[in-house]
Scaffold this motif. Structure first.
Motif, PDB file in Angstrom:
ATOM      1  N   UNK A 195       9.107  -0.288   1.888  1.00 48.46           N
ATOM      2  CA  UNK A 195       9.734  -1.451   0.694  1.00 48.46           C
ATOM      3  C   UNK A 195      10.028  -0.609  -0.237  1.00 48.46           C
ATOM      4  N   UNK A 196       9.591   0.291  -0.309  1.00 47.44           N
ATOM      5  CA  UNK A 196      10.400   1.472  -1.329  1.00 47.44           C
ATOM      6  C   UNK A 196       9.609   2.670  -0.657  1.00 47.44           C
ATOM      7  N   UNK A 250       0.484  -1.045   0.087  1.00 50.16           N
ATOM      8  CA  UNK A 250      -0.550   0.264   0.329  1.00 50.16           C
ATOM      9  C   UNK A 250       0.977   1.392  -0.044  1.00 50.16           C
ATOM     10  N   UNK A 251       0.755   2.115  -1.218  1.00 57.74           N
ATOM     11  CA  UNK A 251       0.792   3.286  -1.512  1.00 57.74           C
ATOM     12  C   UNK A 251       0.835   4.262  -0.167  1.00 57.74           C
ATOM     13  N   UNK A 299      10.995   7.431   6.960  1.00 57.12           N
ATOM     14  CA  UNK A 299      11.828   6.523   6.265  1.00 57.12           C
ATOM     15  C   UNK A 299      12.705   5.432   5.636  1.00 57.12           C
ATOM     16  N   UNK A 300      12.882   4.837   5.153  1.00 56.10           N
ATOM     17  CA  UNK A 300      14.148   3.868   5.844  1.00 56.10           C
ATOM     18  C   UNK A 300      13.451   2.341   5.295  1.00 56.10           C
ATOM     19  N   UNK A 301      14.067   2.305   3.514  1.00 58.47           N
ATOM     20  CA  UNK A 301      14.236   0.711   3.326  1.00 58.47           C
ATOM     21  C   UNK A 301      14.037  -0.265   4.600  1.00 58.47           C
ATOM     22  N   UNK A 315       5.654   6.574   0.146  1.00 57.08           N
ATOM     23  CA  UNK A 315       6.167   5.198   0.296  1.00 57.08           C
ATOM     24  C   UNK A 315       5.327   4.742   0.392  1.00 57.08           C
ATOM     25  N   UNK A 316       5.558   3.061   0.083  1.00 54.05           N
ATOM     26  CA  UNK A 316       4.773   1.976  -0.090  1.00 54.05           C
ATOM     27  C   UNK A 316       5.702   1.202   1.580  1.00 54.05           C
ATOM     28  N   UNK A 317       4.669   0.501   1.990  1.00 56.38           N
ATOM     29  CA  UNK A 317       4.300  -0.435   2.958  1.00 56.38           C
ATOM     30  C   UNK A 317       3.803  -1.834   2.458  1.00 56.38           C
TER      31      UNK A 317
END
Length: 180
Positions: free
Chosen positions: A146-147, A116-117, A130-132, A153-155
């Motif tokens: 993850x992105x 989910x972005x 935010x950090x990968x 930010x993609x969760x």
């Protein structure tokens, strides 16, 4: 001589009556509260979790803030993944068993719809940098970043173990029978 024979016979009777099984051996059944030691591994043999401190150190997983002790749960109460719950049924204290679980018996298949972005500003407004790979708590549960783009930010709300075949080496430590 008769006293010795009598003592020997009484000893045999006392010993055998205390050791008789009478069909009462404790086996794991649904509703029992049991404790197990375990080692969880991926298909390639890499350990991802364990209740044994020495195994955690050997695998490079040791966490000083964690208590390494047997895992306790009520069998069949939905506290464990289904393959683990079903795999311990009919085991006895001290018995060891290897459980090989498919994703359906473990954490399910990996689902792309669980990616989910969210606007990057939503995280930053909550003081989250935010950090990968970073895990974040949300109203929907825990997710892994993850992105990251300039705006989103993609969760990932999948379990890190989703889609994986897992192996658990299990040893039953105790069984507390469910009250009937």
């Amino acid at each position: 001589m008769k006293k010795i024979c009598l003592l020997l016979i009484l000893s045999i009777i006392a010993f055998s009556s205390g050791c008789a099984d009478n069909g009462q051996s404790e086996i794991v059944e649904k509703g029992d509260n049991i404790s197990v030691n375990y080692v969880g591994k991926y298909d390639n043999g890499t350990v991802f979790d364990t209740s044994w401190i020495n195994v955690s150190k050997e695998a490079g997983l040791y966490d000083a803030s964690r208590n390494y002790e047997p895992l306790s749960f009520v069998v069949g109460a939905g506290q464990m993944i289904s393959g683990f719950d079903n795999g311990v049924l009919n085991m006895t204290i001290g018995e060891k068993k290897t459980l090989k679980l498919s994703p359906d018996e473990a954490y399910g298949e990996y689902k792309k719809e669980y990616l989910i972005p969210v606007p990057r500003s939503d995280l930053e407004n909550n003081s989250i940098v935010p950090e990968i790979g970073k895990q974040v708590g949300t109203l929907m549960g825990v997710a892994t970043i993850v992105d990251i783009t300039d705006t989103n930010v993609t969760l990932d709300f999948n379990s890190p173990l989703a889609g994986k075949n897992l192996t658990f080496d299990v040893e039953v430590v105790s069984i507390e029978k469910a009250s009937k």
